[in-house]
Design an enzyme around this catalytic site. Structure first.
Site, short mmCIF file in Angstrom:
data_model
loop_
_atom_site.label_atom_id
_atom_site.label_comp_id
_atom_site.label_asym_id
_atom_site.label_seq_id
_atom_site.Cartn_x
_atom_site.Cartn_y
_atom_site.Cartn_z
N GLU A 1 -22.11 1.11 -8.56
CA GLU A 1 -21.29 1.37 -7.37
C GLU A 1 -22.11 1.44 -6.10
O GLU A 1 -21.56 1.74 -5.03
CB GLU A 1 -20.47 2.66 -7.56
CG GLU A 1 -21.30 3.82 -8.04
CD GLU A 1 -20.45 4.98 -8.53
OE1 GLU A 1 -19.37 5.21 -7.95
OE2 GLU A 1 -20.85 5.64 -9.49
N GLY B 1 -17.90 0.15 -10.31
CA GLY B 1 -17.00 1.01 -9.53
C GLY B 1 -16.75 0.35 -8.19
O GLY B 1 -17.43 0.67 -7.20
N THR B 2 -15.81 -0.57 -8.15
CA THR B 2 -15.66 -1.42 -6.96
C THR B 2 -15.12 -0.68 -5.75
O THR B 2 -15.24 -1.18 -4.63
CB THR B 2 -14.77 -2.63 -7.29
OG1 THR B 2 -13.54 -2.18 -7.88
CG2 THR B 2 -15.47 -3.56 -8.26
N ASN B 3 -14.51 0.49 -5.94
CA ASN B 3 -14.07 1.25 -4.76
C ASN B 3 -15.27 1.67 -3.93
O ASN B 3 -15.36 1.40 -2.72
CB ASN B 3 -13.27 2.49 -5.18
CG ASN B 3 -11.98 2.12 -5.91
OD1 ASN B 3 -11.50 1.00 -5.80
ND2 ASN B 3 -11.44 3.07 -6.65
N ARG C 1 -16.84 9.24 -17.88
CA ARG C 1 -17.83 9.34 -16.80
C ARG C 1 -18.16 10.81 -16.58
O ARG C 1 -17.25 11.64 -16.35
CB ARG C 1 -17.27 8.73 -15.51
CG ARG C 1 -18.29 8.75 -14.37
CD ARG C 1 -17.72 8.10 -13.12
NE ARG C 1 -16.70 8.92 -12.48
CZ ARG C 1 -15.98 8.54 -11.43
NH1 ARG C 1 -16.16 7.32 -10.93
NH2 ARG C 1 -15.09 9.35 -10.90
N CYS D 1 -13.74 -0.78 -13.10
CA CYS D 1 -12.84 0.37 -13.23
C CYS D 1 -12.30 0.86 -11.89
O CYS D 1 -11.64 1.89 -11.83
CB CYS D 1 -13.54 1.52 -13.96
SG CYS D 1 -15.00 2.12 -13.12
N HIS E 1 25.62 -14.00 -0.54
CA HIS E 1 24.32 -14.26 0.08
C HIS E 1 23.44 -13.01 0.05
O HIS E 1 22.27 -13.07 -0.34
CB HIS E 1 24.54 -14.72 1.53
CG HIS E 1 23.27 -14.93 2.29
ND1 HIS E 1 22.70 -13.93 3.07
CD2 HIS E 1 22.44 -15.98 2.37
CE1 HIS E 1 21.58 -14.38 3.61
NE2 HIS E 1 21.40 -15.63 3.21
#
Length: 864
Positions: free
Chosen positions: A726, A747-749, A609, A813, A448
């Site tokens: 961003e 730049g989603t952060n 960048r 990114c 188990h």
């Protein structure tokens, strides 16, 4: 006098149920005939239905029969039991009492589905004091027979012959030797039972059936059913199997799984026990399967056949008699090791038993991540506590806990724990899942603990010899060593070693078959997958993991560490001359970095960048400047909120030679690499833009640098110029920005930070946990892209940009580029690629493939 005549009186007096009206033979269903008679698992039980399937597949099974659930009570009647004995003798070609080819019986029970709390098997039915020695002589191991016989007599005595359990327990406390235990039990039955223990095998079988059913009706069993939310009146099917006796050198029993849990390859793994089969074999007595005489090839064939039929890694129980294997049970592994699932999916598709799309669907992006199992970094000086069986690959460190409840309690506070137990049960699953690893004193790779741990991707070591848990004292003993609850241990599920203390842990790689599945998935997905990488070494790693290029090279990361003084000299220069000298040094260093990076990328896209970092990452801390003047200049640049201050394009517009210096270094490096025959697809990105005017000004810097390099080298560098979206304003003005940009990278952060007004550095710790507890958020928006706010801005920006520039390239990114749900959103919006950290590239590839397959399935469904 017949068996029925001999038994009618005593059995009737002890409360036997009445026999059914139909003839005894009508309720006996030989293995393989259930479906022919129109019976399913509700009547045959899970075991009977499984044996039917094995027979239908042409696999060798132990001779036996099923008494369906609705008629199981009839087996406690002498005439039905006698008919069952006769039928099993016919099926096996042996007879009970035959000295040359001995036969005994085993009785077991099963419900319509696999459940916990079933009565234990009763084996060695047919043994008597008169034939026991002859049987032991055949087997060659007397204890193997007497241990199993004693367990059977013990249960029949209590549940069918009315001997009080306390009397049995008291008598057996001082009788450890198996033969003496049997003698003591038979004597107790003679004195206290409703009748003596019979020699007749049919009477023994009838009593065994009564004992199993009485045990199933006991308060303990009823509590177990309530805990599992099972019907109180759930009935059991009974199964009578042939127990063919043979020499221990050529006979025995075992368990096996079809695939090596560490490699995932088809290779029977398990243990083999010599002697008479028992429900719970003694620990540490099993032998490796490679010692199985004459049967490994047949076992492999059976496992392969079952895998192709069930389309899953399988587990089997088997017996060996006279070097021939017969299956006792077989089933798909409910929680197969991940490596086994990956390898099987690839094998089935290569063999044509499964389509490639179905094979890719079988492995989720989350499972791809789990395949990167950790390993301990060993130096040779570790303090080994114990070595057990390698039950589930991987490694972990944590504080010892001795109960599931304690594991849950500590894990809720963020403490990494290792659950240590003599053995685990289904009730321990929540604690196991909360633990970093599991260690047990009993069980093996089919136990188990092993099954649950492998399914959850947790390392596990089972069967650790000498492990003793003392819950009252809060300790666990490993031989002479004692470890207290809370002490740290390190566990290696690949080798079975357990060490004292906290060791360093590294990550291992997935099986090669994962690459095959990912390559198939690459042909199914639309969305590209790139990597966020700043150095040639990072690029090499990512390309090996399947990245299609670099989606983000953060040039500011090239100035951390020993190169930090280069950018500081630019920012803190006392006069234009000093700044120009600093920029020359910066350009020289960047040229060197860019040349290595571009050479590693090869003929692939690479997005570079230009400098974007909050100033506080570059400025010296107060009191650490080189001199008073530099300290004064640094103090003037310090900001209350650096994340929203002088960074990105804003810094470049104030230091007008900064971006041209970076761009010239980049274009010169491209010319150098192109001279070797390598031509990367260069993309230059301007960060933190909020106004079209900012982008236009920075673009002029880059174009000027390209012209300067062309004039100096004669090479016109092909490149795209774009920007990072961003800020919310950039998303809203995407149409205007697209007039100056050939690509956007979201730049989603930062876009999440600025859309929510959340600080990336603080909110995770102080706010998000509370918000998730309250149900405001289902996940951190920094881990999973918010589709309603941030995602709406992404979708709006994509639509507005394409209305101005239809061919604009769009990507993501931020680390959302490695999150499966976020990737599905990006695919739905129609972005061209996602970019993530190197070790999430395989996850992103699989997620993009799954998204494409889902879209294809949705389209075909709506077409219907």
């Amino acid at each position: 006098m017949s068996v029925a005549d001999r038994a009618a009186g005593p059995l009737a007096q002890s409360g036997a149920p009445l026999a059914p009206s139909e003839a005894p033979g009508r309720v006996l269903v030989p293995y393989g005939q259930g479906r022919i008679r129109g019976l399913d698992a509700d009547e045959l039980g899970a075991h009977g239905a499984a044996m039917d399937r094995l027979v239908a597949l042409g696999l060798p099974v132990v001779p036996g029969l099923t008494v369906p659930a609705g008629a199981s009570a009839s087996l406690s009647e002498p005439d039905t039991a006698e008919a069952a004995v006769d039928l099993v003798e016919q099926l096996s070609g042996r007879r009970i009492g035959d000295a040359a080819r001995p036969l005994l019986l085993r009785l077991s029970a099963s419900a319509p589905t696999d459940i916990a709390g079933l009565p234990p098997d009763l084996a060695c039915l047919g043994v008597t004091t008169g034939n026991a020695d002859d049987l032991c002589a055949v087997i060659g191991r007397a204890e193997a027979l007497y241990e199993v016989w004693a367990a059977t007599v013990r249960m029949i005595a209590e549940y069918a012959l009315d001997v009080p359990g306390a009397v049995l327990d008291d008598a057996l406390l001082d009788t450890p030797e198996p033969r003496a235990r049997v003698e003591a039990l038979l004597s107790l039955v003679e004195r206290h039972g409703s009748r003596p223990f019979p020699d007749d095998p049919a009477l023994q079988l009838a009593l065994a059936a009564r004992a199993l059913l009485a045990r199933w009706d006991s308060p303990r069993a009823r509590r177990s059913r309530r805990a599992q939310r099972l019907p109180a009146d759930l009935t059991l099917a009974l199964h009578v199997q042939a127990l063919r006796i043979g020499p221990a050198d050529h006979s025995g029993y075992g368990t096996a799984v079809s695939r090596d849990p560490e490699t995932g390859q088809l290779s029977p793994q398990g243990f083999f026990f010599r002697g008479v089969r028992r429900s719970a074999p003694p620990p540490h007595t099993g032998e490796p399967l490679d010692r199985l005489a004459g049967g490994t090839a047949l076992l492999e064939h059976s496992l392969l056949t079952l895998e192709r039929h069930l389309r899953a890694p399988v587990s089997v129980d088997f017996e060996v008699r006279d070097d021939e294997i017969s299956l006792l049970a077989a089933s798909a592994q409910l929680r197969p090791p991940l490596r086994a699932a990956v390898c099987l999916a690839a094998d089935l598709a290569r063999d044509g038993a499964l389509g490639r799309e179905d094979a890719v669907r079988r492995i989720t992006p989350a499972q791809v991540q789990e395949l990167l199992h950790p390993q301990l970094r060993l130096t040779g000086g570790e303090d080994l506590l114990v070595r057990g069986l390698p039950a589930s690959p991987g490694a972990a460190t944590g504080a010892v806990v001795l109960s599931s409840e304690r594991a849950l309690e500590l894990a809720a506070d963020g403490t990494r724990v290792v659950l240590v137990a003599a053995e685990t049960t289904p009730a321990d699953v929540p604690g196991m899942l909360a633990s970093a690893a599991v260690l047990t004193g009993s069980g093996g790779i089919a136990s188990h603990a092993a099954v649950v741990a492998r399914g959850a991707g947790k390392p596990a070591v089972c069967g650790a010899e000498g492990l003793r848990v003392d819950l009252a004292a809060g300790t666990v003993r490993f031989g002479e060593r004692v470890v207290r609850e809370g002490d740290p241990v390190s566990l290696d599920g690949r080798t079975g070693a357990v060490y004292a203390g906290t060791l360093s842990v590294s990550v291992a790689g997935p099986p090669p078959e994962l690459s095959t599945l990912l390559e198939w998935g690459d042909g199914m997905r639309r969305l590209g997958v790139r990597v966020n990488a700043d150095t040639a070494a990072e690029v090499d790693t990512a390309l090996a993991l399947g990245a299609e290029g670099v989606g983000l090279c953060r040039t500011e990361h090239q100035f951390l560490g020993e190169r930090l003084p280069l950018i500081r000299r630019v920012l803190l220069a006392a006069d234009p001359t000093a700044r120009d000298e600093a920029l020359v040094a910066l350009e020289r260093a960047q040229h060197e970095d860019f040349r290595a990076l571009l050479a590693a990328v090869g003929n692939r896209p690479v997005t570079v960048r230009l400098l974007d970092a909050p100033l506080h990452e570059f400025l010296p801390a107060p009191g650490q400047a080189l001199d008073a003047g530099e300290e004064q200049r640094a103090a003037a640049l310090r900001e209350a909120n650096p994340m929203l201050g002088l960074r990105g394009v804003r810094l470049a517009l104030l230091h007008e030679r900064l971006y041209p210096a970076q761009a010239e270094a980049l274009f010169t490096a491209w010319a150098d690499v192109a001279a070797t025959g390598v031509r990367p697809e260069l993309e230059v990105m301007i960060p933190l833009v909020s106004m079209p005017e900012e982008l236009a000004a920075a673009a002029a810097y880059v174009r000027g640098a390209a012209d300067a390099v062309a004039a100096r080298t004669g090479v016109e560098v092909p490149y795209r110029l774009g920007t990072m979206i961003e800020t919310p304003r950039a998303a809203l003005l995407a149409g205007e920005l697209a007039e100056h940009a050939e690509f956007f990278s979201f730049g989603t952060n930062d876009l999440t930070q600025l859309t929510y007004g959340f600080s990336r550095d603080d909110v995770e710790r102080q706010v998000l946990a509370s918000y998730q507890e309250r149900g405001f958020l289902t996940a951190s928006p920094f881990a999973r892209l918010d589709p309603h706010g941030v995602g709406a801005l992404v979708a709006l920006a994509a639509e507005r940009a394409r209305s101005v520039r239809p061919g604009i390239k769009l990507g993501v990114c931020g680390e959302h580029g490695g999150d499966p749900e976020s990737i599905a959103f990006c695919d739905d919006v129609g972005l061209d690629y996602v970019s993530c950290s190197a070790h999430r590239v395989p996850v992103a590839r699989m997620a993009a493939a799954h998204s494409a397959l889902r879209q294809r399935q949705d389209e075909s469904g709506s077409a219907r």
